[in-house]
Design an enzyme around this catalytic site. Structure first.
Site, PDB file in Angstrom:
ATOM      1  CE  LYS A 121      -3.728   2.256   2.599  1.00 20.28           C
ATOM      2  NZ  LYS A 121      -4.828   2.056   3.536  1.00 20.28           N
ATOM      3  CG  ASP A 226     -12.793   5.253   6.282  1.00 24.28           C
ATOM      4  OD1 ASP A 226     -13.991   5.306   5.948  1.00 24.28           O
ATOM      5  OD2 ASP A 226     -11.859   5.515   5.505  1.00 24.28           O
TER       6      ASP A 226
HETATM    7  P1  ADP Z   1      -7.542   3.641   1.378  1.00 23.37           P
HETATM    8  O1  ADP Z   1      -6.931   4.003   2.701  1.00 23.37           O
HETATM    9  O2  ADP Z   1      -6.952   4.488   0.322  1.00 23.37           O
HETATM   10  O3  ADP Z   1      -9.033   3.599   1.377  1.00 23.37           O
HETATM   11  P2  ADP Z   1      -7.474   0.739   1.573  1.00 23.37           P
HETATM   12  O4  ADP Z   1      -6.491   0.219   2.580  1.00 23.37           O
HETATM   13  O5  ADP Z   1      -8.886   0.792   2.005  1.00 23.37           O
HETATM   14  O6  ADP Z   1      -6.997   2.175   1.043  1.00 23.37           O
HETATM   15  O7  ADP Z   1      -7.341  -0.126   0.256  1.00 23.37           O
HETATM   16  C1  ADP Z   1      -8.049   0.174  -0.927  1.00 23.37           C
HETATM   17  C2  ADP Z   1      -8.487  -1.118  -1.614  1.00 23.37           C
HETATM   18  O8  ADP Z   1      -7.342  -1.923  -1.906  1.00 23.37           O
HETATM   19  C3  ADP Z   1      -9.371  -1.971  -0.740  1.00 23.37           C
HETATM   20  O9  ADP Z   1     -10.723  -1.638  -0.885  1.00 23.37           O
HETATM   21  C4  ADP Z   1      -9.081  -3.361  -1.250  1.00 23.37           C
HETATM   22  O10 ADP Z   1      -9.836  -3.633  -2.401  1.00 23.37           O
HETATM   23  C5  ADP Z   1      -7.616  -3.286  -1.675  1.00 23.37           C
HETATM   24  N1  ADP Z   1      -6.739  -3.796  -0.610  1.00 23.37           N
HETATM   25  C6  ADP Z   1      -6.193  -3.095   0.401  1.00 23.37           C
HETATM   26  N2  ADP Z   1      -5.428  -3.865   1.184  1.00 23.37           N
HETATM   27  C7  ADP Z   1      -5.479  -5.103   0.667  1.00 23.37           C
HETATM   28  C8  ADP Z   1      -4.888  -6.365   1.032  1.00 23.37           C
HETATM   29  N3  ADP Z   1      -4.089  -6.497   2.099  1.00 23.37           N
HETATM   30  N4  ADP Z   1      -5.172  -7.439   0.261  1.00 23.37           N
HETATM   31  C9  ADP Z   1      -5.988  -7.327  -0.816  1.00 23.37           C
HETATM   32  N5  ADP Z   1      -6.556  -6.175  -1.218  1.00 23.37           N
HETATM   33  C10 ADP Z   1      -6.316  -5.072  -0.491  1.00 23.37           C
HETATM   34 MG    MG Z   2     -10.231   2.284   2.354  1.00 23.09          MG
END
Ligand code: ADP
Ligand code: MG
Length: 476
Positions: A121, A226
């Site tokens: 991320k 959130d």
């Molecule tokens: P933000 O803080 O920008 O909202 P998120 O952590 O919610 O970011 O991640 C955005 C999207 O990425 C999630 O909705 C999911 O689909 C995907 N995602 C995030 N982390 C993972 C993970 N560990 N494994 C698989 N998909 C992930």
């Molecule tokens: Mg998110």
């Protein structure tokens, strides 16, 4: 946001050295004077300028000559620094397709040497939160627009620390693997965000599990802030995993009840809309305890036994201190609903073509193996550069480095306004020299830079995250 890691493979150690120099300069400058970049990088015979041209071509830095000739990192440049550091640490070896676009992040698959696929991320604060933060400029003082580095780094560190602590306490979260700068590496969740799920075998069970999580978080002194269908992943066996922690707050936060109720409400609304569930009458269904529910079936924040500060020790062990928590809380209040629709012009930070919120925009990219630097070929100075770079990064969010500035008596608040007059020049020269001395000391392997940067972040014991990284860095 495009992330063409191919370019990474063709970047030399000099490229990374100069990129790192720009990053160092950004501690105290929004736009780093070219001369300062040259001094920090310390390449011979004007080599820095040639390298800067290459970095510019690859969009890793941005050139600005409006006030003086200078450069700043782009998000891509920052991405590459983090990715390279993590690859060199052996955390992963290849970057694959983009699997998610969050409101303030990009998520990619990465693969380790043995083929395990993880999630990476990259935090992009500035996309949304920074707009909200704009109104708090006075708090940010001289940091102005370059605080996206600082904010993204702080958010990543927070996310990493919370994920690790929550995992250790048995919460269903991805496994926190590592973190560097604005980048968090975690296990890949085999599932989909709940928002994409049209049908559930056991919606009641899933609902109860999710409500149970909100309550258990509060018992541990925390509110997600959130907590909604975008940040809850669910797999084929309907096993739930929660993600996305940069905006979590303590139950002692002044708006804690409001945030808690909002999280609860999001879940209630989503389940009643999507799965036609009505919980109005099931007063004691949520967690099996009547005393913890209000009349409308919602869990009551006030009657939950809460232990504030419960995870403080675990969080600090990852390098995320109480002070960091207070600071980020001041900057990002309460997650997604804080968007400021009036400020659409976040110029440089929201790059053209970037996807909007929560679109799970799958961009297929082949796994790119990242043989960035042949370790055998690394010269002593390259190793030193690595160490220097580690000193800069190591999960330490304080890109602004106010403490160092204060300790050395520098007046960073002087700003660009006095650039140009004699006093300003003298001050700049003095500052440049100091920067240079620090960089040289670090490049010569003296660990003062490492120690001083970490000493106030990570006073902690020998098992703390930063000390582990230091030990690892010194082994190289
Ligand atoms: P933000 O803080 O920008 O909202 P998120 O952590 O919610 O970011 O991640 C955005 C999207 O990425 C999630 O909705 C999911 O689909 C995907 N995602 C995030 N982390 C993972 C993970 N560990 N494994 C698989 N998909 C992930
Ligand atoms: Mg998110």
């Amino acid at each position: 946001m495009k992330l063409d890691v191919n370019a990474l493979r063709y970047l030399s150690k000099d490229d990374f050295r100069v990129l790192t120099a720009v990053e160092m300069g950004m501690r105290n400058h929004e736009i780093v004077p070219a001369e300062l970049v040259e001094r920090i990088a310390g390449l011979k015979h004007g080599g820095t300028y040639k390298v800067l041209k290459n970095l510019l071509k690859n969009k890793l830095v941005h050139h600005d000559s409006s006030k003086y000739d200078g450069f700043r990192l782009t998000y891509l440049g920052y991405d590459f620094l983090a990715i390279k550091t993590l690859v060199n640490r052996g955390v992963f070896a290849a970057v694959g397709r983009q699997i998610g676009v969050g409101k303030e992040s990009d998520i990619f698959e990465v693969a380790t040497e043995d083929g395990t696929v993880l999630a990476m991320k990259l935090h992009r604060l500035g996309r949304v939160s920074f707009r909200a933060v704009k109104t708090k400029r006075d708090y940010l003082l001289h940091r102005n627009s370059y605080n996206w580095l600082y904010l993204s780094r702080l958010a990543a560190l927070k996310e990493y620390a919370f994920m690790k602590a929550l995992g250790e306490h048995g919460f269903p979260v991805p496994t926190a693997v590592d973190c560097n700068r604005h980048c968090v590496i975690m296990s890949l969740v085999q599932g989909y965000p709940l928002v994409q799920v049209k049908q559930l075998q056991n919606p009641d069970d899933v609902f109860e599990t999710i409500m149970g999580l909100v309550i258990r978080l509060a018992e541990h002194g925390l509110i997600h802030c959130d907590f909604n269908e975008f940040n809850i992943m669910i797999d084929d066996d309907e096993k739930v995993t929660m993600i996305d922690f940069p905006q979590m707050v303590s139950v002692s936060h002044r708006n804690a009840k409001m945030y808690f109720d909002r999280d609860v409400e999001c879940i209630f609304k989503f389940f009643s809309r999507r799965f036609n569930l009505s919980y109005e009458e099931d007063n004691d269904e949520c967690d099996g305890s009547e005393s913890e529910t209000e009349e409308n079936g919602r869990p009551s924040f006030l009657s939950i036994q809460k232990t504030a500060g419960f995870l403080d020790k675990e969080l600090a062990a990852s390098g995320f201190t109480r002070k960091d928590q207070d600071e980020i809380e001041k900057l990002i209040e309460g997650g997604m609903d804080q968007k400021d629709p009036t400020s659409s012009e976040d110029e440089e930070l929201v790059e053209e073509g970037e996807a909007p919120d929560e679109v799970n925009d799958i961009i297929s990219v082949e796994m790119n193996a990242l043989q960035i630097i042949n370790q055998q070929e690394m010269t002593t100075s390259c190793n030193d550069g690595e160490r220097l770079e580690e000193g800069l990064s190591s999960c330490d969010p304080s890109i602004g480095c106010e403490k160092e500035t204060l300790v050395s008596g520098e007046q960073d608040g002087s700003d660009e306004s006095d650039e140009g007059d004699a006093d300003g020049d003298a001050l700049l020269v003095k500052r440049l020299n100091k920067q240079r001395k620090r960089a040289i000391a670090a490049a010569h392997g003296r660990t003062r830079l490492l120690a001083s940067r970490n000493s106030y972040k990570d006073k902690g014991g020998k098992n703390s995250h930063n000390s582990k990284i230091q030990r690892q860095a010194l082994k190289w």
